[in-house]
Design a protein around this motif. Structure first.
Motif, PDB file in Angstrom:
ATOM      1  N   VAL A 178     -28.226  39.656 -69.815  1.00 13.79           N
ATOM      2  CA  VAL A 178     -26.883  39.073 -69.781  1.00 13.79           C
ATOM      3  C   VAL A 178     -26.755  37.977 -70.841  1.00 13.79           C
ATOM      4  N   SER A 179     -27.807  37.190 -70.983  1.00 14.26           N
ATOM      5  CA  SER A 179     -27.822  36.157 -72.017  1.00 14.26           C
ATOM      6  C   SER A 179     -27.681  36.771 -73.401  1.00 14.26           C
ATOM      7  N   ARG A 180     -28.402  37.856 -73.630  1.00 15.26           N
ATOM      8  CA  ARG A 180     -28.330  38.545 -74.913  1.00 15.26           C
ATOM      9  C   ARG A 180     -26.912  39.081 -75.157  1.00 15.26           C
ATOM     10  N   ALA A 181     -26.301  39.640 -74.105  1.00 12.35           N
ATOM     11  CA  ALA A 181     -24.944  40.174 -74.237  1.00 12.35           C
ATOM     12  C   ALA A 181     -23.933  39.060 -74.529  1.00 12.35           C
ATOM     13  N   ALA A 182     -24.121  37.905 -73.897  1.00  8.00           N
ATOM     14  CA  ALA A 182     -23.227  36.773 -74.138  1.00  8.00           C
ATOM     15  C   ALA A 182     -23.339  36.290 -75.584  1.00  8.00           C
ATOM     16  N   ARG A 183     -24.568  36.221 -76.100  1.00  3.80           N
ATOM     17  CA  ARG A 183     -24.743  35.801 -77.491  1.00  3.80           C
ATOM     18  C   ARG A 183     -24.160  36.824 -78.449  1.00  3.80           C
ATOM     19  N   SER A 184     -24.245  38.105 -78.078  1.00  5.26           N
ATOM     20  CA  SER A 184     -23.659  39.144 -78.914  1.00  5.26           C
ATOM     21  C   SER A 184     -22.142  38.990 -78.989  1.00  5.26           C
ATOM     22  N   GLU A 185     -21.522  38.667 -77.861  1.00  7.45           N
ATOM     23  CA  GLU A 185     -20.064  38.460 -77.850  1.00  7.45           C
ATOM     24  C   GLU A 185     -19.697  37.234 -78.676  1.00  7.45           C
ATOM     25  N   LEU A 186     -20.486  36.184 -78.554  1.00  5.56           N
ATOM     26  CA  LEU A 186     -20.265  34.988 -79.363  1.00  5.56           C
ATOM     27  C   LEU A 186     -20.412  35.316 -80.848  1.00  5.56           C
ATOM     28  N   ALA A 187     -21.450  36.059 -81.202  1.00  2.00           N
ATOM     29  CA  ALA A 187     -21.672  36.435 -82.600  1.00  2.00           C
ATOM     30  C   ALA A 187     -20.509  37.251 -83.135  1.00  2.00           C
ATOM     31  N   THR A 188     -19.956  38.139 -82.320  1.00  2.00           N
ATOM     32  CA  THR A 188     -18.812  38.955 -82.749  1.00  2.00           C
ATOM     33  C   THR A 188     -17.626  38.067 -83.082  1.00  2.00           C
ATOM     34  N   GLN A 189     -17.357  37.079 -82.249  1.00  2.00           N
ATOM     35  CA  GLN A 189     -16.227  36.191 -82.514  1.00  2.00           C
ATOM     36  C   GLN A 189     -16.471  35.337 -83.748  1.00  2.00           C
ATOM     37  N   MET A 190     -17.705  34.903 -83.943  1.00  2.00           N
ATOM     38  CA  MET A 190     -18.027  34.136 -85.150  1.00  2.00           C
ATOM     39  C   MET A 190     -17.841  34.997 -86.391  1.00  2.00           C
ATOM     40  N   ARG A 191     -18.278  36.259 -86.300  1.00  2.00           N
ATOM     41  CA  ARG A 191     -18.153  37.183 -87.431  1.00  2.00           C
ATOM     42  C   ARG A 191     -16.685  37.410 -87.797  1.00  2.00           C
ATOM     43  N   ARG A 192     -15.846  37.534 -86.790  1.00  2.00           N
ATOM     44  CA  ARG A 192     -14.416  37.719 -87.047  1.00  2.00           C
ATOM     45  C   ARG A 192     -13.819  36.506 -87.748  1.00  2.00           C
ATOM     46  N   GLY A 193     -14.249  35.316 -87.319  1.00  2.00           N
ATOM     47  CA  GLY A 193     -13.765  34.103 -87.965  1.00  2.00           C
ATOM     48  C   GLY A 193     -14.164  34.044 -89.420  1.00  2.00           C
ATOM     49  N   VAL A 194     -15.399  34.435 -89.707  1.00  2.00           N
ATOM     50  CA  VAL A 194     -15.883  34.448 -91.091  1.00  2.00           C
ATOM     51  C   VAL A 194     -15.086  35.438 -91.926  1.00  2.00           C
ATOM     52  N   GLU A 195     -14.807  36.606 -91.376  1.00  2.00           N
ATOM     53  CA  GLU A 195     -14.086  37.638 -92.124  1.00  2.00           C
ATOM     54  C   GLU A 195     -12.665  37.215 -92.475  1.00  2.00           C
ATOM     55  N   ASP A 196     -12.081  36.358 -91.651  1.00  2.00           N
ATOM     56  CA  ASP A 196     -10.700  35.931 -91.889  1.00  2.00           C
ATOM     57  C   ASP A 196     -10.604  34.747 -92.851  1.00  2.00           C
ATOM     58  N   ALA A 197     -11.747  34.110 -93.166  1.00  2.00           N
ATOM     59  CA  ALA A 197     -11.731  32.944 -94.051  1.00  2.00           C
ATOM     60  C   ALA A 197     -11.835  33.380 -95.506  1.00  2.00           C
ATOM     61  N   SER A 198     -11.309  32.554 -96.398  1.00  2.00           N
ATOM     62  CA  SER A 198     -11.146  32.973 -97.797  1.00  2.00           C
ATOM     63  C   SER A 198     -12.221  32.471 -98.742  1.00  2.00           C
ATOM     64  N   ASP A 199     -13.007  31.472 -98.353  1.00  2.00           N
ATOM     65  CA  ASP A 199     -14.008  30.903 -99.261  1.00  2.00           C
ATOM     66  C   ASP A 199     -15.171  30.377 -98.437  1.00  2.00           C
ATOM     67  N   PRO A 200     -16.318  30.096 -99.077  1.00  2.00           N
ATOM     68  CA  PRO A 200     -17.506  29.691 -98.324  1.00  2.00           C
ATOM     69  C   PRO A 200     -17.328  28.456 -97.448  1.00  2.00           C
ATOM     70  N   VAL A 201     -16.621  27.447 -97.949  1.00  4.04           N
ATOM     71  CA  VAL A 201     -16.423  26.244 -97.146  1.00  4.04           C
ATOM     72  C   VAL A 201     -15.558  26.551 -95.929  1.00  4.04           C
ATOM     73  N   SER A 202     -14.517  27.341 -96.132  1.00  3.09           N
ATOM     74  CA  SER A 202     -13.666  27.739 -95.002  1.00  3.09           C
ATOM     75  C   SER A 202     -14.447  28.578 -94.007  1.00  3.09           C
ATOM     76  N   ARG A 203     -15.359  29.421 -94.503  1.00  3.63           N
ATOM     77  CA  ARG A 203     -16.153  30.251 -93.605  1.00  3.63           C
ATOM     78  C   ARG A 203     -17.100  29.399 -92.766  1.00  3.63           C
ATOM     79  N   LEU A 204     -17.624  28.336 -93.360  1.00  2.00           N
ATOM     80  CA  LEU A 204     -18.488  27.439 -92.598  1.00  2.00           C
ATOM     81  C   LEU A 204     -17.691  26.788 -91.469  1.00  2.00           C
ATOM     82  N   GLY A 205     -16.477  26.376 -91.772  1.00  2.00           N
ATOM     83  CA  GLY A 205     -15.622  25.807 -90.735  1.00  2.00           C
ATOM     84  C   GLY A 205     -15.249  26.836 -89.685  1.00  2.00           C
ATOM     85  N   ALA A 206     -15.035  28.081 -90.127  1.00  2.00           N
ATOM     86  CA  ALA A 206     -14.645  29.146 -89.200  1.00  2.00           C
ATOM     87  C   ALA A 206     -15.760  29.454 -88.209  1.00  2.00           C
ATOM     88  N   VAL A 207     -17.010  29.367 -88.662  1.00  2.00           N
ATOM     89  CA  VAL A 207     -18.151  29.589 -87.769  1.00  2.00           C
ATOM     90  C   VAL A 207     -18.128  28.569 -86.637  1.00  2.00           C
TER      91      VAL A 207
END
Length: 219
Positions: A69-98
């Motif tokens: 369950v812990s692994r699944a929760a981290r996977s869901e968190l990672a998915t949301q972080m990945r989506r935030g990174v994909e929506d950001a336009s530059d490296p600094v914005s991606r760091l903030g998005a994470v």
């Protein structure tokens, strides 16, 4: 009426051979409701509509289920972080998005956030916080892997001194995780304005401390 139905359990249909997945799904649902304390193997079996003896064929004890369950929760968190990174336009914005995705997940899913790092096996980290070899796009990527990839991108464009790269992920993660914990379990205000203000302060501190840039300067 079956005994499972009589006891009030919520029957969850599953295909033959997928009981393990059904039990993990049930455990995730329980964690979502009440964090790690709510994840009990017998209760997960009841949620999946099977006997607890059937559940023990797949999990030796509660700790074994909790780890998945812990692994699944981290996977869901990672998915949301990945989506935030994909929506950001530059490296600094991606760091903030994470960081934003991390804190948003914690506030919106406090039960899953609490269980995400509550149980092992959480991948061991080098004391210096060195990067993982797992690609951030991989389904097995951990939140730490995604943060490391973004920091590598920031370094690649010349905004992070290579000498400061070792341990940078630990510093950034500690700051954001600490904020998330204070919002979920501590005294910080959880109004939208309070969350936004606190997040702005922490992300600004990370950007200035690691990169020497003010993320608000270009606005």
């Amino acid at each position: 009426m079956s005994s499972a139905t009589a006891s009030g359990s919520r029957q969850r249909p599953y295909h033959h051979g997928s009981l393990r997945s059904a039990l993990i799904d049930a455990g995730v649902a329980l964690a979502r409701e009440g964090g790690p304390e709510r994840v009990i193997l017998r209760e997960a079996a009841r949620e999946a509509g099977v006997s607890h003896s059937a559940a023990y064929r797949h999990f030796a004890d509660r700790e074994a289920l909790l780890a998945e369950v812990s692994r699944a929760a981290r996977s869901e968190l990672a998915t949301q972080m990945r989506r935030g990174v994909e929506d950001a336009s530059d490296p600094v914005s991606r760091l903030g998005a994470v960081g934003t995705a991390y804190v948003t997940f914690a506030v919106n899913e406090p039960g899953l956030f609490r269980v995400a790092f509550d149980s092992h096996p959480v991948p061991d980290l080098d004391p210096r916080g060195n990067r993982s070899t797992v690609e951030a796009a991989s389904e097995t990527a951990e939140p730490f892997d995604i943060l490391n990839q973004v920091l590598d991108e920031v370094q690649a464009v010349g905004l992070l001194d290579p000498n400061r790269r070792p341990g940078a992920a630990i510093a950034a993660w500690s700051a954001v995780h600490g904020l998330a914990a204070l919002l979920v379990d501590g005294p910080l205000p959880t109004t939208r304005e309070g969350i936004d203000f606190a997040l702005e302060q922490v992300l600004g501190l990370i950007a200035r401390g690691l990169l020497g840039v003010d993320p608000e300067a270009g606005r």
